[in-house]
Design a protein around this motif. Sequence first.
Motif, PDB file in Angstrom:
ATOM      1  N   TYR A  42       0.813  -1.224   0.000  1.00  0.00           N
ATOM      2  CA  TYR A  42       0.000   0.000   0.000  1.00  0.00           C
ATOM      3  C   TYR A  42       0.849   1.279   0.000  1.00  0.00           C
ATOM      4  CZ  TYR A  42      -4.000  -2.976   1.082  1.00  0.00           C
ATOM      5  OH  TYR A  42      -4.981  -3.936   1.033  1.00  0.00           O
ATOM      6  N   ASP A 101       2.335   2.764  -2.306  1.00  0.00           N
ATOM      7  CA  ASP A 101       2.105   3.686  -3.416  1.00  0.00           C
ATOM      8  C   ASP A 101       0.964   4.658  -3.088  1.00  0.00           C
ATOM      9  OD1 ASP A 101       0.294   1.557  -3.458  1.00  0.00           O
ATOM     10  OD2 ASP A 101      -0.149   1.858  -5.589  1.00  0.00           O
ATOM     11  N   LYS A 102      -0.019   4.185  -2.312  1.00  0.00           N
ATOM     12  CA  LYS A 102      -1.107   5.063  -1.891  1.00  0.00           C
ATOM     13  C   LYS A 102      -0.582   6.163  -0.971  1.00  0.00           C
ATOM     14  CE  LYS A 102      -4.491   2.893  -3.939  1.00  0.00           C
ATOM     15  NZ  LYS A 102      -5.201   3.514  -5.081  1.00  0.00           N
ATOM     16  N   ARG A 103       0.281   5.726  -0.047  1.00  0.00           N
ATOM     17  CA  ARG A 103       0.882   6.709   0.857  1.00  0.00           C
ATOM     18  C   ARG A 103       1.676   7.739   0.065  1.00  0.00           C
ATOM     19  NH1 ARG A 103       5.968   4.543   3.514  1.00  0.00           N
ATOM     20  NH2 ARG A 103       6.479   4.827   1.303  1.00  0.00           N
ATOM     21  N   GLU A 128       1.277   8.676  -3.035  1.00  0.00           N
ATOM     22  CA  GLU A 128       0.372   9.556  -3.783  1.00  0.00           C
ATOM     23  C   GLU A 128      -0.173  10.659  -2.866  1.00  0.00           C
ATOM     24  OE1 GLU A 128      -2.750   7.504  -5.828  1.00  0.00           O
ATOM     25  OE2 GLU A 128      -1.376   6.010  -6.675  1.00  0.00           O
ATOM     26  N   GLY A 130      -6.667   4.012   1.159  1.00  0.00           N
ATOM     27  CA  GLY A 130      -7.232   4.329  -0.156  1.00  0.00           C
ATOM     28  C   GLY A 130      -8.291   5.407  -0.069  1.00  0.00           C
ATOM     29  N   ASN A 140      -6.597   8.649   0.470  1.00  0.00           N
ATOM     30  CA  ASN A 140      -5.981   9.111  -0.772  1.00  0.00           C
ATOM     31  C   ASN A 140      -7.024   9.786  -1.670  1.00  0.00           C
ATOM     32  OD1 ASN A 140      -4.034   9.435  -2.847  1.00  0.00           O
ATOM     33  ND2 ASN A 140      -4.734   7.555  -3.817  1.00  0.00           N
ATOM     34  N   ASN A 141      -8.190   9.140  -1.815  1.00  0.00           N
ATOM     35  CA  ASN A 141      -9.246   9.710  -2.657  1.00  0.00           C
ATOM     36  C   ASN A 141      -9.759  11.035  -2.107  1.00  0.00           C
ATOM     37  OD1 ASN A 141      -9.110   7.502  -4.377  1.00  0.00           O
ATOM     38  ND2 ASN A 141     -10.731   6.375  -3.303  1.00  0.00           N
ATOM     39  N   THR A 149      -7.024  13.729  -2.446  1.00  0.00           N
ATOM     40  CA  THR A 149      -6.871  14.092  -3.859  1.00  0.00           C
ATOM     41  C   THR A 149      -7.972  15.054  -4.289  1.00  0.00           C
ATOM     42  OG1 THR A 149      -5.794  12.008  -4.434  1.00  0.00           O
ATOM     43  CG2 THR A 149      -6.840  13.224  -6.230  1.00  0.00           C
TER      44      THR A 149
END
Length: 259
Positions: free
Chosen positions: A45, A47-49, A51, A186, A189-190, A193
């Motif tokens: 996970y 990559d989520k962090r 981002e 996740g 992240n959403n 974003t």
Amino acid sequence: MTEQTLTSIRMEFKSKVDELDDIPDMINNAYDKLKIISLASYWFYSDKRDEIQEKLKEVIAEIKKAVEGMFAPWLFVDYASKWQQVGAAVSKVYGIQNRESNNLEGNWDGDAYKSFKDSRGFQATAMNTIQELCEKIHTQLLIIAEEGRNFYKSAIDNLATIISDAGTFAGEAATTAGASVPFTVGTLNNAITATVELTVQAITDFAEVQTKVWIASNELENMIKSPKGLAVNDAGNDAWPGPNTIEYDNKEDGWKWNS
């Protein structure tokens, strides 16, 4: 819109910016708890962090630009007040000039009276112009200040959402010893974003406000160029109208005091 309102918004904005600086470390510390449960999940996970951190880096860089101009709305309100004070002072003088005891209307005639009346008319026209000018400048400055207030209030709301979402993520990670991270990273992240995009868009849109400021500044500059009723001196500069002295000293014009 009051000075107290703007001060409150400015302080709240600064507070949110300071909190925002702490969010990247808060998220990293919360995410690191996942190592205790599963190193494989930690790497899966990550990559989520990353981002999230990139989005935070973007919004922090953009919001710092807004910090530089956060005193502008307060200054515009302050300047608007000063212009209004000038207009009020001119209005007071205009009222004094029009007192019956000062205008001497109907009390005398002759060339000297005509010159006096002309001079009083020149002064009255100039004062009316200055009053109108002060009111227009006052209004323009308040419009600009309100645009700035709206921007900073919107930025505060967006930053509050980012801070709240990050705080929820960190709090759940702490209470579950990291077990919640795979399920919430996740979502975080959403959410971040989306909010970062809104914030960056708001800052981009603020360019339109800057355009309005530029237009308003041009209008204000044009307002003070050769206003109606003001004279132009020998140097070509605007000057307050002087008295009409023609025939003031003529003792043969048959003037008389009307009792």
